[in-house]
Each structure stands twice: as C-alpha cells, then as structure tokens.
Design a protein around this motif. Structure first.
Motif, mmCIF file in Angstrom:
data_model
loop_
_atom_site.group_PDB
_atom_site.id
_atom_site.type_symbol
_atom_site.label_atom_id
_atom_site.label_comp_id
_atom_site.label_asym_id
_atom_site.label_seq_id
_atom_site.Cartn_x
_atom_site.Cartn_y
_atom_site.Cartn_z
ATOM 1 N N LEU A 336 0.822 -1.205 0.000
ATOM 2 C CA LEU A 336 0.000 0.000 0.000
ATOM 3 C C LEU A 336 0.861 1.262 0.000
ATOM 4 N N LEU A 337 1.944 1.246 0.782
ATOM 5 C CA LEU A 337 2.850 2.396 0.812
ATOM 6 C C LEU A 337 3.527 2.604 -0.543
ATOM 7 N N ALA A 338 4.003 1.520 -1.134
ATOM 8 C CA ALA A 338 4.663 1.631 -2.432
ATOM 9 C C ALA A 338 3.687 2.154 -3.487
ATOM 10 N N TRP A 339 2.452 1.685 -3.436
ATOM 11 C CA TRP A 339 1.433 2.125 -4.384
ATOM 12 C C TRP A 339 1.190 3.625 -4.243
ATOM 13 N N PHE A 340 0.995 4.094 -3.009
ATOM 14 C CA PHE A 340 0.705 5.512 -2.798
ATOM 15 C C PHE A 340 1.898 6.373 -3.212
ATOM 16 N N ARG A 341 3.109 5.950 -2.871
ATOM 17 C CA ARG A 341 4.295 6.726 -3.255
ATOM 18 C C ARG A 341 4.422 6.809 -4.768
ATOM 19 N N ALA A 342 4.094 5.721 -5.469
ATOM 20 C CA ALA A 342 4.166 5.729 -6.928
ATOM 21 C C ALA A 342 3.181 6.742 -7.510
ATOM 22 N N VAL A 343 1.989 6.820 -6.937
ATOM 23 C CA VAL A 343 0.991 7.786 -7.396
ATOM 24 C C VAL A 343 1.476 9.209 -7.136
ATOM 25 N N ALA A 344 2.027 9.450 -5.929
ATOM 26 C CA ALA A 344 2.470 10.792 -5.558
ATOM 27 C C ALA A 344 3.649 11.268 -6.401
ATOM 28 N N MET A 345 4.494 10.361 -6.840
ATOM 29 C CA MET A 345 5.644 10.764 -7.630
ATOM 30 C C MET A 345 5.256 11.165 -9.050
ATOM 31 N N ARG A 346 4.090 10.754 -9.516
ATOM 32 C CA ARG A 346 3.666 11.080 -10.881
ATOM 33 C C ARG A 346 3.086 12.481 -10.972
ATOM 34 N N SER A 347 2.392 12.918 -9.930
ATOM 35 C CA SER A 347 1.822 14.265 -9.904
ATOM 36 C C SER A 347 1.490 14.605 -8.451
ATOM 37 N N PRO A 348 1.447 15.904 -8.099
ATOM 38 C CA PRO A 348 1.171 16.287 -6.711
ATOM 39 C C PRO A 348 -0.154 15.721 -6.219
ATOM 40 N N VAL A 349 -0.158 15.287 -4.961
ATOM 41 C CA VAL A 349 -1.354 14.706 -4.345
ATOM 42 C C VAL A 349 -1.603 15.378 -3.001
ATOM 43 N N CYS A 350 -2.843 15.753 -2.759
ATOM 44 C CA CYS A 350 -3.266 16.228 -1.439
ATOM 45 C C CYS A 350 -4.031 15.093 -0.763
ATOM 46 N N LEU A 351 -3.495 14.583 0.332
ATOM 47 C CA LEU A 351 -4.145 13.519 1.102
ATOM 48 C C LEU A 351 -4.798 14.129 2.326
ATOM 49 N N MET A 352 -6.130 14.062 2.398
ATOM 50 C CA MET A 352 -6.878 14.570 3.545
ATOM 51 C C MET A 352 -7.334 13.394 4.400
ATOM 52 N N VAL A 353 -7.082 13.472 5.693
ATOM 53 C CA VAL A 353 -7.475 12.412 6.622
ATOM 54 C C VAL A 353 -8.311 13.049 7.731
ATOM 55 N N ASP A 354 -9.616 12.784 7.722
ATOM 56 C CA ASP A 354 -10.527 13.404 8.682
ATOM 57 C C ASP A 354 -10.814 12.450 9.836
ATOM 58 N N ASP A 355 -11.147 13.028 10.994
ATOM 59 C CA ASP A 355 -11.522 12.269 12.198
ATOM 60 C C ASP A 355 -10.422 11.295 12.621
ATOM 61 N N VAL A 356 -9.184 11.780 12.652
ATOM 62 C CA VAL A 356 -8.041 10.925 13.002
ATOM 63 C C VAL A 356 -8.133 10.422 14.442
ATOM 64 N N HIS A 357 -8.944 11.063 15.283
ATOM 65 C CA HIS A 357 -9.135 10.560 16.651
ATOM 66 C C HIS A 357 -9.761 9.166 16.654
ATOM 67 N N TRP A 358 -10.284 8.715 15.500
ATOM 68 C CA TRP A 358 -10.866 7.373 15.396
ATOM 69 C C TRP A 358 -10.011 6.454 14.525
ATOM 70 N N ILE A 359 -8.779 6.781 14.300
ATOM 71 C CA ILE A 359 -7.949 6.031 13.364
ATOM 72 C C ILE A 359 -7.640 4.634 13.889
ATOM 73 N N ASP A 360 -7.625 3.647 12.983
ATOM 74 C CA ASP A 360 -7.256 2.292 13.382
ATOM 75 C C ASP A 360 -5.734 2.157 13.363
ATOM 76 N N PRO A 361 -5.159 1.233 14.127
ATOM 77 C CA PRO A 361 -3.691 1.142 14.257
ATOM 78 C C PRO A 361 -2.965 0.940 12.928
ATOM 79 N N SER A 362 -3.524 0.147 12.015
ATOM 80 C CA SER A 362 -2.838 -0.107 10.750
ATOM 81 C C SER A 362 -2.813 1.136 9.868
ATOM 82 N N THR A 363 -3.924 1.881 9.832
ATOM 83 C CA THR A 363 -3.934 3.124 9.061
ATOM 84 C C THR A 363 -2.990 4.138 9.686
ATOM 85 N N ARG A 364 -2.913 4.161 11.026
ATOM 86 C CA ARG A 364 -1.979 5.060 11.701
ATOM 87 C C ARG A 364 -0.546 4.762 11.265
ATOM 88 N N GLU A 365 -0.183 3.485 11.254
ATOM 89 C CA GLU A 365 1.177 3.133 10.843
ATOM 90 C C GLU A 365 1.416 3.499 9.384
#
Length: 399
Positions: A336-365
C-alpha cells in the motif's frame, strides 16, 4: 444517565429494519431444524454488523427481521451515515451466506418509553423494508439529506404511497459509500457562506504550493468537536480541485477503529471500481489493472495481498497461506505504501485524513511511514482531529 431521565425524552434516531427474503419458501425447502440454523446464522451476521457500526438491535425473538436503532441510547455524530453504511455492509455479507436481505432506513424524532424508541421513524423504516427489492437498502428523504454527501443514492421513480404514512414519499436506494469522489463537493448540501477562515485557507494554499514543488508538507488541524474542522478541509478541497489537481480523502470511523486499514479500503475500492458481486477472479483482474506495474514487478504476490483486504474468508488463499497474520499485515502495508508513493511521484497529491481521533492502528502506521518516507515527494498531508481525545498524532517530521 439514569433510566428515568431516558424515559419520555425526545431525540432524533435513525431506525433500520431488515428482513430475510423468501423465508417462508426457504423454510419449506429445508425444514424446521435446518431453517432454525440458517436463521441463527443470518441474525448473528446482521446484528454483528449493526453493533460494529454503532447500532442497537432489538431482540429477534424468532422473527425473520429485526428493528435496529442508531443514535440511541447515546446520541452520536453521523448516526444516519453509520446506519446506511451498516445496511450496505449487511447486503454484502448476507450475499456471501447465499441469502438475500431487504433493508429500510428512516430518520426522525422519537419518544423513548421504558427504554424503547417510539415514533413514526420506526414505523417508516419497517414500511421501507417491505418495498425494498431483495439485497437493496432503501432510505427516507430525511435520511437522504443527512448522508447524501457521503453515499451514492438513486431515487426510486415517483413518490411512493406507504401503508400508514399519510403523504406519498420520495424514496432512495443507497448504492455505495462515496469516499474518493472528485465530484462530491458539488453535491454537498447547501451551506452557510464560509467566512472568517481566510488566513487558514491561505496558509494551507502556501503549504500546498511547497508540496507541489516536491517537498512533502504535513498540516494538522485540531480542535473541539463542531468548530468547523471538516468544513475547512471541504473548502480547501474545493480550492485544490478547482485547479484540476488530485485530492484523496480518508475518513476514519468510530465504529471501525479496530478494523485494519479501514480508512484506506473504501477509497481504494472506489478507485478500482470493485463491486460487492465481483468474484475473486474479477477482483484480482481489477486490482492488477489498477496497480502500478512497478509494484507488481517488485512483489509477485502484491495483487493477492491487496485482494485480501476485500476478499471474504472462503475465497482462495493468497500465494503464501503460511504467513503469520502480523507478517501478512506488514507485507500488505508495504504494498500500500509503495502504491501511494508511486501515485504521488507522478503528480502532486493532497491527502486529507478526517476524524483521526478514530484512526485504526494499521492506518496510523501507514500514515506515519508515508509521512516519514516521502520527504522528497510532491505530497501534502492534511489531518483533522479532535483535541479532547486520547489520540495523538506525532509523526517524525517538521510542520
């Protein structure tokens, strides 16, 4: 809160009614004993989903269907969204059991008598369930107004007359969660003018410009519930999309804070155009088409690892079934990390993460590692969270 203070109170509740389709025919086919086992499995599956999404089911008492409540006994933010989310998940899960279900959802004011919600919304949900097609979720107009920014809905023809409901009603079928939808902002409910936050928007725009030049930026928006954090993200999203640039949005969920990669799965499912009726082979094909070629080249099991996020337990196992659960999670995280980095390297990406107070441990990592490993990427990470929770966000980076 004591029971006496709950009794006789008025509150807004979202009621969800579900029922097993063709139960009488099934009973005649398999007999009483087998039918009892099927009904027990059906109820266990559905009520588990209801409680996982923050709802409270009534006691089935042997009936084929059950009435459930969201926003009761404790009022919660987003109870209508949680109800529709649960209904969609229920259809998918029941289909995997080889059964079919009808779901009706209505929102309204109810009185609470002896710990039981009483009101038109409860009867309305039951009526909606009876007119729903098998394996569909039908919602009322009041529910639609609350969930439309987050759920794809389809209106059912003209207004429908329902037994016991005075006026014909506009009804809607819930299709899927709307997560990474570039057109969602144009379908949001009418809002009051956005004023008084020009300085914050200007700061975010400057950070976006820096990120677009190839230097990763992270901004955390924190504050008490209701001060407008999500609205600020929404307005900034409009700003970015007006420039034709990419925004990916993850939304953490209070009812799924223990589900691995929960915030990532919805947007990825939408990007890949996965459907609940897709079998394992179709899912694999869609994932392979959507995955950057360099990711698959680096890990031959990458497609199967991603497929495991969406696959029911009876699907064929991944190529290395002997992997321990933690090792499987680590390898999936790496893909998943490699996939996202590949997307970001092709063109600028804004990643918005809402309600992080409810984040699950795997998404946090995932977020911590993405932030720390993407310092030379055109990536802007914008995080919103409440300050009154125990959750902390302390990635190893500068702001």
């Amino acid at each position: 809160m004591t029971m006496s203070s709950i009794d006789d109170s008025l509150r807004q509740v979202t009621a969800l009614s579900f029922d097993l389709v063709d139960s009488t025919s099934l009973l005649g086919q398999v007999g009483c004993e087998s039918y009892s086992q099927v009904l027990t499995e059906f109820h266990a599956c559905c009520t588990s989903i209801i409680t996982r999404h923050g709802g409270v089911p009534d006691d089935p008492q042997g009936d084929d269907g059950v009435m459930c409540y969201f926003g009761f006994p404790v009022a919660t933010e987003g109870s209508a969204y949680q109800a529709v989310n649960a209904g969609l998940a229920m259809v998918e899960a029941v289909t995997r059991l080889g059964l079919r279900v009808r779901v009706g959802i209505a929102t309204g004011r109810v009185a609470v008598k002896s710990g039981q919600p009483v009101g038109l919304a409860v009867h309305f949900a039951a009526r909606l369930q009876t007119v729903a097609e098998p394996n569909s979720v039908i919602v009322s107009e009041a529910t639609r107004r609350l969930v439309e920014p987050y759920i794809d809905l389809r209106r059912l023809g003209g207004d429908v007359s329902l037994k016991g409901i005075e006026e014909p009603q506009s009804l809607y079928r819930a299709i899927r969660l709307r997560t990474d939808d570039p057109d969602a902002s144009r379908r949001l409910p009418r809002l009051t003018p956005f004023v008084g936050r020009e300085a914050e928007l200007d700061m975010l725009a400057r950070s976006w410009d820096v990120a677009s030049s190839g230097k990763r930026q992270v901004v955390v928006v924190s504050g008490e519930a209701g001060i407008g954090k999500s609205r600020l993200l929404r307005e900034f999203r409009r700003h970015i999309q007006a420039r034709g640039q990419r925004v990916i949005e993850y939304r953490c969920n209070s009812s799924a804070s223990a589900s691995a990669f929960n915030a990532l799965i919805g947007p990825l499912r939408d990007y890949l155009k996965l459907q609940s009726h897709d079998d394992h082979q179709v899912r694999m094909q869609k994932i392979a088409r959507g995955m950057p070629a360099e990711i698959f080249a680096a890990d031959a099991a990458a497609v199967e690892l991603v497929a495991s996020l969406f696959s029911p337990s009876h699907d064929p196992p991944i190529a290395e079934p002997a992997l321990a659960p933690e090792r499987l999670r680590e390898r999936t995280l790496a893909v998943l990390l490699a996939w996202f980095r590949a997307v970001a390297m092709r063109s600028p990406v804004c990643l918005m993460v809402d309600d992080v107070h409810w984040i699950d441990p795997s998404t946090r990592e995932f977020l911590v590692r993405l932030v720390s490993e993407a310092q030379a990427s055109p990536l802007f990470v914008l995080i919103a969270m409440r300050t009154e929770t125990d959750t902390e966000w302390r990635p190893d980076c500068s702001y």
